[in-house]
Scaffold this motif. Structure first.
Motif, PDB file in Angstrom:
ATOM      1  N   SER A 478       0.824  -1.208   0.000  1.00 22.52           N
ATOM      2  CA  SER A 478       0.000   0.000   0.000  1.00 22.52           C
ATOM      3  C   SER A 478       0.859   1.259   0.000  1.00 22.52           C
ATOM      4  O   SER A 478       0.599   2.210  -0.745  1.00 22.52           O
ATOM      5  N   VAL A 479       1.919   1.265   0.824  1.00 21.50           N
ATOM      6  CA  VAL A 479       2.801   2.435   0.916  1.00 21.50           C
ATOM      7  C   VAL A 479       3.507   2.687  -0.414  1.00 21.50           C
ATOM      8  O   VAL A 479       3.599   3.829  -0.889  1.00 21.50           O
ATOM      9  N   ILE A 480       4.006   1.618  -1.037  1.00 18.81           N
ATOM     10  CA  ILE A 480       4.752   1.769  -2.290  1.00 18.81           C
ATOM     11  C   ILE A 480       3.843   2.258  -3.412  1.00 18.81           C
ATOM     12  O   ILE A 480       4.220   3.129  -4.202  1.00 18.81           O
ATOM     13  N   ILE A 481       2.632   1.724  -3.481  1.00 14.14           N
ATOM     14  CA  ILE A 481       1.698   2.156  -4.526  1.00 14.14           C
ATOM     15  C   ILE A 481       1.317   3.620  -4.322  1.00 14.14           C
ATOM     16  O   ILE A 481       1.250   4.406  -5.275  1.00 14.14           O
ATOM     17  N   THR A 482       1.090   4.008  -3.071  1.00 13.27           N
ATOM     18  CA  THR A 482       0.761   5.406  -2.775  1.00 13.27           C
ATOM     19  C   THR A 482       1.916   6.326  -3.152  1.00 13.27           C
ATOM     20  O   THR A 482       1.718   7.414  -3.701  1.00 13.27           O
ATOM     21  N   ARG A 483       3.130   5.887  -2.881  1.00 12.90           N
ATOM     22  CA  ARG A 483       4.308   6.724  -3.111  1.00 12.90           C
ATOM     23  C   ARG A 483       4.682   6.823  -4.580  1.00 12.90           C
ATOM     24  O   ARG A 483       5.118   7.873  -5.055  1.00 12.90           O
ATOM     25  N   THR A 484       4.535   5.737  -5.325  1.00 18.99           N
ATOM     26  CA  THR A 484       5.056   5.707  -6.698  1.00 18.99           C
ATOM     27  C   THR A 484       3.976   5.679  -7.766  1.00 18.99           C
ATOM     28  O   THR A 484       4.291   5.669  -8.957  1.00 18.99           O
ATOM     29  N   GLY A 485       2.706   5.634  -7.366  1.00 12.86           N
ATOM     30  CA  GLY A 485       1.629   5.737  -8.338  1.00 12.86           C
ATOM     31  C   GLY A 485       1.521   4.539  -9.259  1.00 12.86           C
ATOM     32  O   GLY A 485       1.534   3.387  -8.818  1.00 12.86           O
ATOM     33  N   GLU A 486       1.461   4.799 -10.567  1.00  9.81           N
ATOM     34  CA  GLU A 486       1.165   3.743 -11.532  1.00  9.81           C
ATOM     35  C   GLU A 486       2.241   2.665 -11.596  1.00  9.81           C
ATOM     36  O   GLU A 486       1.986   1.555 -12.058  1.00  9.81           O
ATOM     37  N   LEU A 487       3.432   2.971 -11.144  1.00  8.54           N
ATOM     38  CA  LEU A 487       4.496   1.963 -11.146  1.00  8.54           C
ATOM     39  C   LEU A 487       4.516   1.137  -9.863  1.00  8.54           C
ATOM     40  O   LEU A 487       5.341   0.238  -9.718  1.00  8.54           O
ATOM     41  N   GLY A 488       3.626   1.443  -8.932  1.00  6.63           N
ATOM     42  CA  GLY A 488       3.673   0.810  -7.620  1.00  6.63           C
ATOM     43  C   GLY A 488       3.605  -0.700  -7.647  1.00  6.63           C
ATOM     44  O   GLY A 488       4.389  -1.387  -6.975  1.00  6.63           O
ATOM     45  N   GLU A 489       2.665  -1.251  -8.414  1.00  5.41           N
ATOM     46  CA  GLU A 489       2.510  -2.707  -8.487  1.00  5.41           C
ATOM     47  C   GLU A 489       3.786  -3.359  -9.005  1.00  5.41           C
ATOM     48  O   GLU A 489       4.267  -4.363  -8.470  1.00  5.41           O
ATOM     49  N   GLU A 490       4.333  -2.783 -10.070  1.00  7.77           N
ATOM     50  CA  GLU A 490       5.547  -3.346 -10.670  1.00  7.77           C
ATOM     51  C   GLU A 490       6.726  -3.267  -9.701  1.00  7.77           C
ATOM     52  O   GLU A 490       7.500  -4.224  -9.562  1.00  7.77           O
ATOM     53  N   ILE A 491       6.864  -2.127  -9.026  1.00  9.96           N
ATOM     54  CA  ILE A 491       7.969  -1.955  -8.080  1.00  9.96           C
ATOM     55  C   ILE A 491       7.841  -2.938  -6.921  1.00  9.96           C
ATOM     56  O   ILE A 491       8.817  -3.567  -6.501  1.00  9.96           O
ATOM     57  N   PHE A 492       6.630  -3.095  -6.400  1.00  9.42           N
ATOM     58  CA  PHE A 492       6.421  -4.034  -5.296  1.00  9.42           C
ATOM     59  C   PHE A 492       6.776  -5.461  -5.718  1.00  9.42           C
ATOM     60  O   PHE A 492       7.431  -6.200  -4.971  1.00  9.42           O
ATOM     61  N   THR A 493       6.369  -5.850  -6.921  1.00  6.60           N
ATOM     62  CA  THR A 493       6.664  -7.202  -7.405  1.00  6.60           C
ATOM     63  C   THR A 493       8.165  -7.402  -7.572  1.00  6.60           C
ATOM     64  O   THR A 493       8.721  -8.434  -7.173  1.00  6.60           O
TER      65      THR A 493
END
Length: 604
Positions: A478-493
């Motif tokens: 949740s924090v990463i998606i909030t911080r990075t927006g549309e790239l959040g899912e990819e960054i988390f993975t």
């Protein structure tokens, strides 16, 4: 029940094969067959291999000798000369292959070796190593494995006896306690074994239907990790209680001996004298134990400051000390002696090899770094402030960026305030930059806090902490998606996959977090410059802002390169200190750029 044991003397070579069908020639001493009511219930091979072949067995975990399933060596490491004896038992599921040939079993195995080399009876994967021994003089050494505690009827076919497996695992760990943790307090041992039992019960409840060699290995590993954590915690507490009685001088001697330093003891004192040669000179060093409370290490400059240069040298070391985090320079104003001092108070911590290593190598690295400046001041070549800037400012700017060099040198020291970095303040430009830089290393994108949490999850012992793992993971996502927006899912993975594949050493992790913080600051500064450019037009060529933009981009990729290297690097002491110094240099550079950008914004 009638149990009958029959031992056949082979005293001959037998060719087995591993999982990739590579031949493995062993010298078989005996084959032991155990029958119960005329049914074969166990078949054991006793054989010898030379140390070179054992190394292959050890490395590849042949005969199911996974590291997690090996006990501790009883009397030290194996030598490289004496043959090693292994006792292995055939997996119960393969006993029926041997049953029709019990009357002539030795000849049958030899025949298989010649005519059917890929027969499952000749596969190392189908034999379970029970004991490994080297009968050397004056005393043998070796170890037993988890399999030595198992009644194989408990894991044959569909007949899985969880109670017997539980008992085997418990005995395996109990013997490990007795062999290796004699110094632990009784209550700590009891706590550790209690944790093992509890974890084992939970594992059996959830995994009994899928017990295999692999799942047993996994279970033993997980329980062992939990056990080690408890043991380590107990050991730390015990050491802290006894810290007042430790012999600092003895620890000093042990370190310099183990680290291959040439030293001499100073008669009548708890001190050692040694010397160090760096890139910029050679000097004497002294390690001193003070009142069993402090360890102090000195690097002493080989040149005394002349009386007429001592004020200049004093200014130099004062300026140097203002930017140093660990240790400090000292000047004996009467004698002109210059030294660098690092010390550690051991009244409340455990003194060990790594503590002394960090103390010593930080010291000599700093003396080596500043020694050219000291000598240039003594020789009257430069003013103290110029000598400091020559050492501490960026040395590798390209020739085309001379104006940036001058800007860095002239930046006022009293205006170097740190710009606060707020990771949660994401603008569209920053999101675009992250998207543009998506090929950078995942550690360059994560914040230090996120890295710490991913690492924490990777260290948790499954399945006992599954709920906690899920809770932390969901929050992280949740924090990463909030911080990075549309790239959040990819960054988390990407981050999740990275921490599944890579296990970070503690000292590497700390350095990674520091470099990650620098990457975040650099990204934010680039964002500020891009924001300014959007509002006021493109930055003029060769302007301070334009030069800063180019240099910040270069700095980011230097940091990114470090973050690519650090996860797998085996850091030596000097390399670790060098990286810490580099981090401080990068921080200073970012401080200069931050002030430059502040002035740029103020002028508009």
């Amino acid at each position: 029940m009638n149990t009958y044991t029959q031992t056949h003397q082979l005293n001959s070579e037998l060719i087995l094969h591993d999982t990739v069908q590579t031949p493995l020639t062993i010298y078989v001493i005996t084959l032991t067959l155990i029958t119960q009511n005329d049914t074969l219930i166990e078949s054991r091979l006793t054989f010898q291999v030379n140390p070179e072949l054992y190394e292959r067995i050890h490395t590849a975990a042949l005969f199911n000798l996974q590291p997690e399933l090996r006990g501790s060596l009883t009397n030290g490491e194996f030598d490289n000369e004496t043959n090693i004896e292994i006792i292995a038992s055939l997996k119960p599921d393969f006993l029926p292959h041997l049953t029709p040939h019990l009357d002539n079993v030795t000849a049958y195995l030899q025949q298989l070796s010649q005519e059917e080399p890929n027969n499952p009876l000749l596969s190392t994967d189908n034999w379970l190593g029970l004991q490994v021994t080297q009968p050397r003089l004056p005393v043998a050494t070796g170890y037993s494995t988890f399999w030595n505690y198992v009644n194989f009827t408990a894991i044959s076919g569909d007949n899985i006896d969880s109670e017997q497996i539980s008992d085997a695992i418990f005995k395996f760990f109990q013997n490990s306690v007795e062999a290796n943790l004699e110094s632990m307090a009784n209550d700590a041992v009891s706590q550790a074994l209690s944790e093992v039992t509890q974890g084992l019960e939970e594992w059996l409840d959830t995994s009994i239907s899928a017990i295999t060699s692999e799942t047993l290995t996994q279970a033993v590993t997980e329980i062992a990790n939990a056990f080690v954590k408890i043991a380590d915690s107990s050991e730390i507490e015990t050491n802290q209680q006894n810290i007042g009685s430790q012999n600092i001088f003895a620890e000093m001697v042990n370190f310099f001996t183990a680290d291959d330093w040439h030293y001499s003891k100073i008669q009548g004192d708890t001190a050692l004298r040694t010397a160090f040669s760096g890139d910029n000179g050679t000097w004497n060093c002294y390690a001193i134990a003070r009142n069993q409370q402090q360890l102090v290490f000195y690097s002493v400059c080989s040149t005394l400051a002349p009386e007429n240069k001592r004020l200049a040298v004093a200014e130099f070391i004062t300026r140097a000390n203002s930017g140093i985090i660990v240790g400090n320079f000292e000047l004996d104003f009467d004698q002109g002696e210059i030294c660098y001092k690092t010390c550690i108070d051991v009244s409340e911590i455990q003194l060990n090899f790594n503590c002394i290593k960090n103390l010593v190598y930080t010291n000599v690295t700093m003396m080596d770094k500043y020694l050219p400046g000291i000598m240039s001041v003594i020789n009257g070549e430069v003013l103290p402030i110029s000598a400091i800037k020559k050492i501490e400012l960026i040395q590798d700017l390209s020739q085309s960026l001379d104006k940036q060099k001058q800007f860095l040198v002239d930046a006022p020291a009293d205006s170097q305030e740190t710009m606060v970095v707020n990771y949660s303040s994401q603008t569209d430009i920053q999101k675009q930059e992250i998207k543009r830089d998506k090929e950078s290393h995942i550690l360059s994108i994560l914040t230090p806090e996120e890295i710490a949490q991913f690492h924490q999850v990777s260290q948790m012992v499954a399945p006992y902490q599954r709920k906690k793992v899920q809770e932390i993971t969901d929050k992280l996502k949740s924090v990463i998606i909030t911080r990075t927006g549309e790239l959040g899912e990819e960054i988390f993975t990407r981050a999740s996959n990275f921490f599944l594949e890579v296990k970070l050493e503690a000292k590497n992790l700390k350095l990674i977090q520091r470099y990650s913080g620098l990457a975040g600051r650099t990204r934010l500064l680039l964002q500020h410059l891009n924001n300014w450019s959007e509002q006021h037009g493109e930055l003029p060529e060769n302007s301070q802002g334009r030069i800063a933009l180019v240099e910040l981009d270069n700095l980011f990729w230097r940091i990114d390169q470090r973050l690519q290297e650090l996860p797998t690097d085996k850091l030596e002491s000097k390399q670790e200190v060098t990286l810490l110094i580099e981090i401080e240099e990068f921080r200073e550079q970012l401080g200069v750029y931050e002030n430059s950008i502040k002035r740029l914004s103020a002028d508009c």
